[in-house]
Design a protein around this motif. Structure first.
Motif, PDB file in Angstrom:
ATOM      1  N   ALA A  78       9.117  -2.028  -0.366  1.00 56.30           N
ATOM      2  CA  ALA A  78       8.770  -3.102   0.563  1.00 56.30           C
ATOM      3  C   ALA A  78       7.633  -3.955  -0.003  1.00 56.30           C
ATOM      4  O   ALA A  78       7.631  -5.186   0.141  1.00 56.30           O
ATOM      5  CB  ALA A  78       8.381  -2.513   1.917  1.00 56.30           C
ATOM      6  N   LEU A  79       6.673  -3.306  -0.650  1.00 56.08           N
ATOM      7  CA  LEU A  79       5.532  -4.024  -1.238  1.00 56.08           C
ATOM      8  C   LEU A  79       6.005  -4.974  -2.342  1.00 56.08           C
ATOM      9  O   LEU A  79       5.610  -6.147  -2.383  1.00 56.08           O
ATOM     10  CB  LEU A  79       4.538  -3.007  -1.807  1.00 56.08           C
ATOM     11  CG  LEU A  79       3.221  -3.543  -2.368  1.00 56.08           C
ATOM     12  CD1 LEU A  79       2.355  -4.104  -1.250  1.00 56.08           C
ATOM     13  CD2 LEU A  79       2.474  -2.430  -3.101  1.00 56.08           C
ATOM     14  N   TYR A 139       0.286  -0.285 -10.557  1.00 55.60           N
ATOM     15  CA  TYR A 139       0.501  -0.542  -9.132  1.00 55.60           C
ATOM     16  C   TYR A 139       0.003   0.574  -8.222  1.00 55.60           C
ATOM     17  O   TYR A 139      -0.460   0.307  -7.118  1.00 55.60           O
ATOM     18  CB  TYR A 139       1.966  -0.897  -8.841  1.00 55.60           C
ATOM     19  CG  TYR A 139       2.993   0.180  -9.094  1.00 55.60           C
ATOM     20  CD1 TYR A 139       3.158   1.259  -8.236  1.00 55.60           C
ATOM     21  CD2 TYR A 139       3.861   0.085 -10.178  1.00 55.60           C
ATOM     22  CE1 TYR A 139       4.119   2.224  -8.457  1.00 55.60           C
ATOM     23  CE2 TYR A 139       4.833   1.047 -10.410  1.00 55.60           C
ATOM     24  CZ  TYR A 139       4.962   2.121  -9.545  1.00 55.60           C
ATOM     25  OH  TYR A 139       5.923   3.081  -9.771  1.00 55.60           O
ATOM     26  N   GLU A 175       9.694   4.060  -0.455  1.00 59.30           N
ATOM     27  CA  GLU A 175      10.096   2.970   0.436  1.00 59.30           C
ATOM     28  C   GLU A 175       8.960   1.981   0.653  1.00 59.30           C
ATOM     29  O   GLU A 175       9.181   0.773   0.725  1.00 59.30           O
ATOM     30  CB  GLU A 175      10.574   3.532   1.778  1.00 59.30           C
ATOM     31  CG  GLU A 175      11.892   4.286   1.725  1.00 59.30           C
ATOM     32  CD  GLU A 175      11.755   5.678   1.097  1.00 59.30           C
ATOM     33  OE1 GLU A 175      10.612   6.183   1.009  1.00 59.30           O
ATOM     34  OE2 GLU A 175      12.792   6.236   0.705  1.00 59.30           O
ATOM     35  N   ASP A 176       7.730   2.500   0.739  1.00 63.52           N
ATOM     36  CA  ASP A 176       6.560   1.613   0.874  1.00 63.52           C
ATOM     37  C   ASP A 176       6.441   0.692  -0.337  1.00 63.52           C
ATOM     38  O   ASP A 176       6.173  -0.503  -0.201  1.00 63.52           O
ATOM     39  CB  ASP A 176       5.269   2.433   1.016  1.00 63.52           C
ATOM     40  CG  ASP A 176       5.198   3.196   2.325  1.00 63.52           C
ATOM     41  OD1 ASP A 176       5.788   2.734   3.317  1.00 63.52           O
ATOM     42  OD2 ASP A 176       4.540   4.250   2.352  1.00 63.52           O
ATOM     43  N   TYR A 177       6.620   1.263  -1.536  1.00 64.37           N
ATOM     44  CA  TYR A 177       6.516   0.454  -2.745  1.00 64.37           C
ATOM     45  C   TYR A 177       7.643  -0.569  -2.836  1.00 64.37           C
ATOM     46  O   TYR A 177       7.432  -1.712  -3.259  1.00 64.37           O
ATOM     47  CB  TYR A 177       6.506   1.340  -3.993  1.00 64.37           C
ATOM     48  CG  TYR A 177       5.153   1.941  -4.286  1.00 64.37           C
ATOM     49  CD1 TYR A 177       4.048   1.120  -4.508  1.00 64.37           C
ATOM     50  CD2 TYR A 177       4.977   3.315  -4.341  1.00 64.37           C
ATOM     51  CE1 TYR A 177       2.799   1.667  -4.777  1.00 64.37           C
ATOM     52  CE2 TYR A 177       3.724   3.865  -4.612  1.00 64.37           C
ATOM     53  CZ  TYR A 177       2.643   3.032  -4.828  1.00 64.37           C
ATOM     54  OH  TYR A 177       1.404   3.571  -5.085  1.00 64.37           O
ATOM     55  N   LYS A 215      -3.692  -0.768  -7.943  1.00 63.85           N
ATOM     56  CA  LYS A 215      -3.287  -1.587  -6.781  1.00 63.85           C
ATOM     57  C   LYS A 215      -3.008  -3.032  -7.193  1.00 63.85           C
ATOM     58  O   LYS A 215      -3.398  -3.981  -6.516  1.00 63.85           O
ATOM     59  CB  LYS A 215      -4.357  -1.557  -5.679  1.00 63.85           C
ATOM     60  CG  LYS A 215      -4.807  -0.167  -5.279  1.00 63.85           C
ATOM     61  CD  LYS A 215      -3.669   0.686  -4.760  1.00 63.85           C
ATOM     62  CE  LYS A 215      -4.146   2.067  -4.324  1.00 63.85           C
ATOM     63  NZ  LYS A 215      -3.023   2.965  -3.982  1.00 63.85           N
ATOM     64  N   PRO A 274       1.445   5.983  -0.806  1.00 63.31           N
ATOM     65  CA  PRO A 274       2.636   5.274  -0.342  1.00 63.31           C
ATOM     66  C   PRO A 274       3.911   6.000  -0.776  1.00 63.31           C
ATOM     67  O   PRO A 274       3.951   6.651  -1.823  1.00 63.31           O
ATOM     68  CB  PRO A 274       2.536   3.905  -1.031  1.00 63.31           C
ATOM     69  CG  PRO A 274       1.101   3.767  -1.416  1.00 63.31           C
ATOM     70  CD  PRO A 274       0.626   5.158  -1.706  1.00 63.31           C
ATOM     71  N   THR A 275       4.947   5.871   0.023  1.00 64.06           N
ATOM     72  CA  THR A 275       6.248   6.433  -0.337  1.00 64.06           C
ATOM     73  C   THR A 275       7.000   5.449  -1.229  1.00 64.06           C
ATOM     74  O   THR A 275       6.583   4.296  -1.403  1.00 64.06           O
ATOM     75  CB  THR A 275       7.079   6.702   0.922  1.00 64.06           C
ATOM     76  OG1 THR A 275       7.343   5.433   1.576  1.00 64.06           O
ATOM     77  CG2 THR A 275       6.329   7.614   1.885  1.00 64.06           C
ATOM     78  N   ALA A 304      -6.539   6.709   5.395  1.00 63.22           N
ATOM     79  CA  ALA A 304      -5.534   5.844   4.763  1.00 63.22           C
ATOM     80  C   ALA A 304      -5.632   5.912   3.233  1.00 63.22           C
ATOM     81  O   ALA A 304      -4.620   5.891   2.535  1.00 63.22           O
ATOM     82  CB  ALA A 304      -5.716   4.404   5.244  1.00 63.22           C
TER      83      ALA A 304
END
Length: 223
Positions: free
Chosen positions: A68-69, A117, A64-66, A121, A61-62, A56
């Motif tokens: 959503a985050l 980010y 789209e992941d960001y 993180k 992250p894609t 992991a």
């Protein structure tokens, strides 16, 4: 010898280029691309420090992941703001407080935002980076809050300089780890992660240190 048609990295600059955010052949974007694991020197090093291609922590992250985050963090901020206003209304009869970001959106949306980010993180909408300030004069007077100033160029300038400094320090640690990965004498993964964690904590602590000083200065200016 080329790896899948590309020459293996001979320097840290080339090594970082192999870590650019582009997908592998299977469509997954990895910190250390799949082809690095087929290089005898680099692949063995990565396995020795406990990494694997599909860990992991090796999957980036894609977009789209960001999205959503950020959306989830923004919703949490909305809920915290609503809860703050409900509590203050219960105490003072009225409150319209709005969030103020110490590291503001111009930094997060600019060229240095990805460092915060993606590498540290950190999300700007989370509590560590937020002050609740008065959205109108009535709230300022009733709730004894500093008024929300909008974007403050002086604060943005100070925080931008600090973010650039933090990013440079991270690059130094990353380079030392990269030197190790390419066969030189740098730092171990554990040492890099320790440096990363120290830097992340410093960022959060520095923003925490800034908060009361921002409030004090706003109250001084606003009377």
């Amino acid at each position: 010898m080329a790896i899948f048609g590309r020459r293996k990295p001979q320097s840290f600059t080339e090594f970082k280029e192999t870590m650019r955010a582009t997908p592998d052949a299977d469509g997954v974007t990895r910190v250390f691309s799949r082809e690095l694991w087929d290089d005898p020197k680099i692949g063995n090093f990565l396995r020795e420090v406990g990494l694997a291609p599909d860990d992991a922590r090796n999957i980036l992250p894609t977009a789209e992941d960001y999205i959503a985050l950020f959306a989830a963090a923004k919703q949490r901020l909305h809920e915290r703001t609503e809860a703050f206003n409900r509590d203050m209304r219960a105490r003072y009869g009225y409150c319209h407080a709005v969030p103020f970001l110490v590291i503001d959106h111009t930094i997060w949306d600019g060229e240095h935002g990805a460092f915060l980010y993606a590498q540290m993180k950190l999300i700007g909408f989370d509590e560590w980076n937020v002050l609740m300030l008065a959205g109108d004069v009535r709230t300022k007077e009733a709730c004894d809050l500093a008024g929300h100033p909008g974007t403050v160029p002086a604060i943005t300038e100070v925080m931008t300089k600090r973010v650039i400094d933090w990013k440079q320090r991270h690059d130094v640690a990353l380079e030392a780890f990269g030197v190790t990965a390419t066969g030189g004498q740098g730092i171990t993964r554990e040492q890099y992660e320790a440096e990363h964690d120290i830097l992340r904590r410093e960022i959060v602590d520095n923003v925490g240190w800034m908060k009361p000083r921002i409030i004090s200065e706003l109250l001084r200016i606003q009377g």
